[in-house]
Scaffold this active site. Structure first.
Site, short mmCIF file in Angstrom:
data_model
loop_
_atom_site.label_atom_id
_atom_site.label_comp_id
_atom_site.label_asym_id
_atom_site.label_seq_id
_atom_site.Cartn_x
_atom_site.Cartn_y
_atom_site.Cartn_z
N ASN B 105 -4.37 -17.21 -5.52
CA ASN B 105 -4.72 -16.44 -6.33
C ASN B 105 -3.76 -17.80 -7.82
O ASN B 105 -3.72 -16.81 -8.38
CB ASN B 105 -3.99 -15.20 -6.64
CG ASN B 105 -5.36 -14.49 -5.08
OD1 ASN B 105 -4.51 -14.50 -3.99
ND2 ASN B 105 -6.32 -14.24 -5.29
N HIS B 190 -7.27 -9.04 3.23
CA HIS B 190 -6.70 -8.49 2.03
C HIS B 190 -7.91 -7.00 2.30
O HIS B 190 -8.66 -7.27 1.49
CB HIS B 190 -6.13 -8.61 0.62
CG HIS B 190 -6.01 -7.02 -0.03
ND1 HIS B 190 -4.92 -6.84 -0.02
CD2 HIS B 190 -7.25 -7.50 -1.05
CE1 HIS B 190 -5.26 -5.97 -0.79
NE2 HIS B 190 -6.27 -6.10 -2.31
N ASP B 316 5.45 -9.27 -0.43
CA ASP B 316 4.29 -9.01 -0.99
C ASP B 316 4.90 -9.19 -2.54
O ASP B 316 3.99 -8.65 -3.64
CB ASP B 316 3.28 -7.05 -0.80
CG ASP B 316 2.09 -7.86 -2.03
OD1 ASP B 316 1.69 -9.17 -2.04
OD2 ASP B 316 1.74 -6.98 -1.93
N GLY B 335 0.99 -4.84 -8.58
CA GLY B 335 2.11 -6.10 -7.91
C GLY B 335 3.49 -5.85 -8.62
O GLY B 335 3.46 -5.25 -9.38
#
Lengths: 316, 436
Positions: B105, B190, B316, B335
């Site tokens: 990403n 995901h 993560d 995040g």
């Protein structure tokens, strides 16, 4: 200029009015007591006092609002404050400025109090961390609308003498309603028994954990209630996304005389406005001067907001 | 290129843990002159130390394989202000992580062969850790066209995932799994149904009701896992669920595995160590995807690691600059930074007796390596000496200003942890030393 009698002050723990959840019983009582004094003032011929003379109040409304914004504006002006209402539609925020940057800009103008309404839950909390003045929440997302709950409590007390021991039903779109949440906290705190009534799709997850009983049958939810609070169902939620149609909603969840029979004979009707006549409430019931408190709510709203402005403006 | 030779290193007097080879014993490890593991175990001790070798006394600390972190976001290209390869490398090494799978990403997205070359070159030049890039499952992560699995794999892509996104279209997903079964590609999902989670910010439940934030129901995760597992019956590919968050999904995976389905699943250390109550008064640093859920969900994830239903633990690691977090909860970026606290925070689960130490370490070393089919995360003789030396008892407090990552969005600021990485070796060379 009119005068207002002095009340024994309660020490407030908070510098801001962000939600009913942050208030103690004695703080709520203090606000309501102060507000009572302003009811009389608002009915007199000379409505203006100079309690907040020299103070600056900024109304920062990120969401369109008619009654809350004008109520706060009038409240500030009657207390003698300089009131400025920010028109967000044309402001820098629409051009991408963040809430914190807006806060810093306004802060540099040294306001004494900021009244904020925002579509995001928690926005007033964020704002309050970044400015030096008091922040009053005039509604944030789905979270809280503390002055609405306070004015509802004052309206009930005005008619019924007290909230304690009453049975109150809050009906309609509970899921998206900040008014419902603030009222649940406040009415529970003041000793009422609270029912919420809504179709399942409009009941928030785990709502019982907030201290209410949840009903999907309106007659059961209204049984023996002293107060019936109706909530607005927004247009975009009426047509199939949450309920099948306005017609079906009105049939099962609209307040009509035949459903109101389940409540106490002298049950009173409230609505925070704006109303959808024929969707959530029968038009004759809304206008019934013996049962509907809707106009009184607006009237006492100004008094409650004056009390809040007085208390929190003085604090800083 | 001429290979540079170094002195042999004797790391002695440590507790050697290597889950792959089922080693847990006091002993040592020899790194040869090329940076490879020459010997390991109780046989390596003070007694057989040659006089010309470099001796490193581990003082009974743990020596384990360098961590393999399967889910890491690096800002290159496009978001260098959040994290670049150099800062990621420093952050990783201070947390004992020597290999990462980088998520695609970026801007532009890692979805074609030329991007892979760029990534590998930058990774090699700017970082000291091993970068295993993942490419996107679909072009530009749009969820419409699959990427060139075969060609990308040949370039060194180890896995395919849309990272923060889920392939929503069931027809495309079935074709992806069908194609991947022939190209032997690892597909990482995901799992979140975007329509069910639309507008959602935190777990749907009492906390979302109280905070007035729209909830993300756990069924949004479960339904995608169930869908993909149904496809798996038709198209048998290598399938991995990136990070799960709820008890319901744990049950689905447990049942599928007990029925003999072959696939793997991961969990983020955040979901394993925190719950929705930690969000408190709109703490945007705890806005995560998948969201933190209830304590009951967290406990089921812990159980999942214990009984092998969940295979790996990931950081993560998603660095976000302060500006992206200093917003209202709904506007704030999703995040948390976490690569340097992955191991210490995991050790909390060992200290509070939730998870056995070897299982914990396996979930961050041998198991991810096995899923990725890379020769990392073990102490095999002849392998690169990628090592992590840990004092599992050392108490310390997380302070965001002391983090090496470029972004300071740690979800555990001020948390008291027990256990800290002392040294990290990559290819036999010391790459991080806390004493320096």
């Amino acid at each position: 200029m009119a005068t207002i009698k002095k009340l024994k002050a309660v020490k407030f723990n908070q510098n801001h009015l962000l939600g009913i959840q942050d208030l103690s019983f004695s703080e709520v009582s203090q606000i309501l007591e102060e507000a009572k004094a302003f009811i009389k003032l608002n009915k007199s011929s000379s409505k203006k006092i100079d309690l907040l003379r020299g103070k600056t109040q900024i109304n920062l409304f990120f969401e369109p609002s008619t009654r809350t914004q004008s109520s706060f504006e009038l409240a500030g002006k009657r207390l003698g404050a300089d009131v400025m209402s920010m028109n967000i539609v044309n402001s820098a925020i629409k051009k991408g400025e963040t809430l914190i940057d807006t806060a810093m800009t306004l802060n540099a103008m040294h306001p004494d109090i900021i009244v904020v309404r925002h579509q995001d839950s928690g926005a007033p909390n964020l704002l309050s961390q970044k400015v030096n003045c008091a922040v009053i929440n005039a509604g944030d997302g789905r979270r809280e609308h503390p002055t609405q709950a306070l004015l509802d409590a004052l309206t009930i007390i005005n008619r019924k003498g007290k909230v304690e021991g009453l049975k109150i039903a809050i009906c309609g779109d509970i899921l998206h309603s900040r008014v419902a949440r603030s009222n649940i906290y406040l009415m529970n705190m003041l000793g009422a028994e609270v029912n919420v009534v809504a179709p399942k799709t409009l009941l928030p997850h785990s709502i019982e954990r907030l201290g209410v009983k949840a009903f999907t049958d309106m007659k059961k939810g209204l049984k023996d209630c002293d107060i019936v609070m109706m909530l607005r169902l927004q247009n975009e939620r009426m047509h199939g996304s949450f309920v099948p149609s306005p017609r079906e909603y009105y049939e099962y969840f609209g307040l009509t005389p035949d459903k109101l029979i389940a409540a106490k004979k002298d049950a009173l009707i409230m609505h925070p406005g704006p109303m959808n006549r024929g969707v959530e409430i029968d038009t004759n019931l809304a206008d019934d001067i013996n049962r509907s408190l809707i106009r009184e709510q607006v009237e006492l709203g100004v008094a409650v907001r004056m009390a809040c402005l007085k208390i929190f403006c003085k604090k800083n | 290129m001429k290979e540079k030779l170094m002195k042999e290193k004797y790391l002695i007097n440590g507790r050697i843990i290597d889950p792959k080879n089922k080693i847990d014993e006091m002993g040592g490890l020899i790194i040869d002159s090329k940076g490879l593991i020459k010997a390991v175990g109780k046989g390596v001790s003070n007694q057989n130390l040659p006089s010309d070798a470099e001796k490193i006394d581990l003082n009974q600390s743990i020596l384990m394989p360098g961590i393999v972190d399967m889910r890491v976001f690096v800002g290159e290209p496009g978001y260098e202000y959040k994290e670049n390869f150099r800062t990621l490398s420093n952050a990783a090494l201070s947390g004992g992580v020597t290999s990462v799978v980088s998520m695609p990403n970026t801007n532009p997205v890692i979805d074609n062969v030329s991007m892979v070359d760029f990534l590998k070159r930058r990774g090699r030049d700017k970082s000291r850790i091993n970068i295993f890039p993942a490419a996107s499952l679909t072009k530009n992560t749009d969820g419409k066209q699959m990427t060139e699995f075969g060609l990308l794999q040949r370039k060194g892509i180890v896995a395919f995932t849309d990272g923060t996104k889920t392939v929503q279209d069931p027809q495309l997903m079935s074709r992806i799994m069908s194609f991947a079964s022939q190209s032997q590609s690892l597909i990482i999902q995901h799992a979140e149904d975007n329509i069910l989670s639309k507008g959602g910010l935190i777990n749907e439940g009492e906390i979302s009701t109280r905070l007035g934030l729209q909830g993300i129901p756990s069924v949004a995760e479960k339904i995608i896992v169930e869908r993909d597992l149904s496809f798996l019956e038709e198209y048998f590919c290598k399938y991995h669920v990136s990070q799960i968050s709820s008890k319901k999904t744990v049950s689905v995976i447990r049942k599928a595995k007990s029925e003999g389905k072959t696939f793997t699943a991961g969990v983020s250390i955040n979901n394993l160590s925190l719950n929705e109550n930690d969000i408190g008064d709109f703490k945007t640093f705890l806005k995560l995807s998948p969201p933190l859920r209830t304590e009951e969900d967290r406990l089921s994830l812990v159980e999942g690691i214990n009984d092998g239903v969940i295979d790996v633990i990931v950081s993560d690691h998603k660095p976000e600059d302060e500006e992206s977090k200093r917003l209202t909860f709904s506007q704030a970026a999703t995040g948390a930074s976490g690569i340097e606290t992955l191991l210490p925070l995991s050790l909390e689960l060992f200290h509070n007796k939730s998870i056995d130490l070897i299982k914990l370490i396996a979930a961050m070393t041998s198991k991810p390596a096995q899923i990725l089919n890379i020769n990392k995360g073990n102490l095999d003789k002849g392998n690169d000496a990628d090592l992590c030396i840990v004092d599992i008892n050392k108490p310390w407090v997380v302070n965001k200003n002391e983090l090496n990552s470029k972004s300071k969005n740690t979800p555990i600021e001020g948390r008291k942890l027990q256990g800290q990485v002392l040294k990290t070796y990559v290819k036999g060379e010391i790459a991080f030393n806390r004493a320096d």
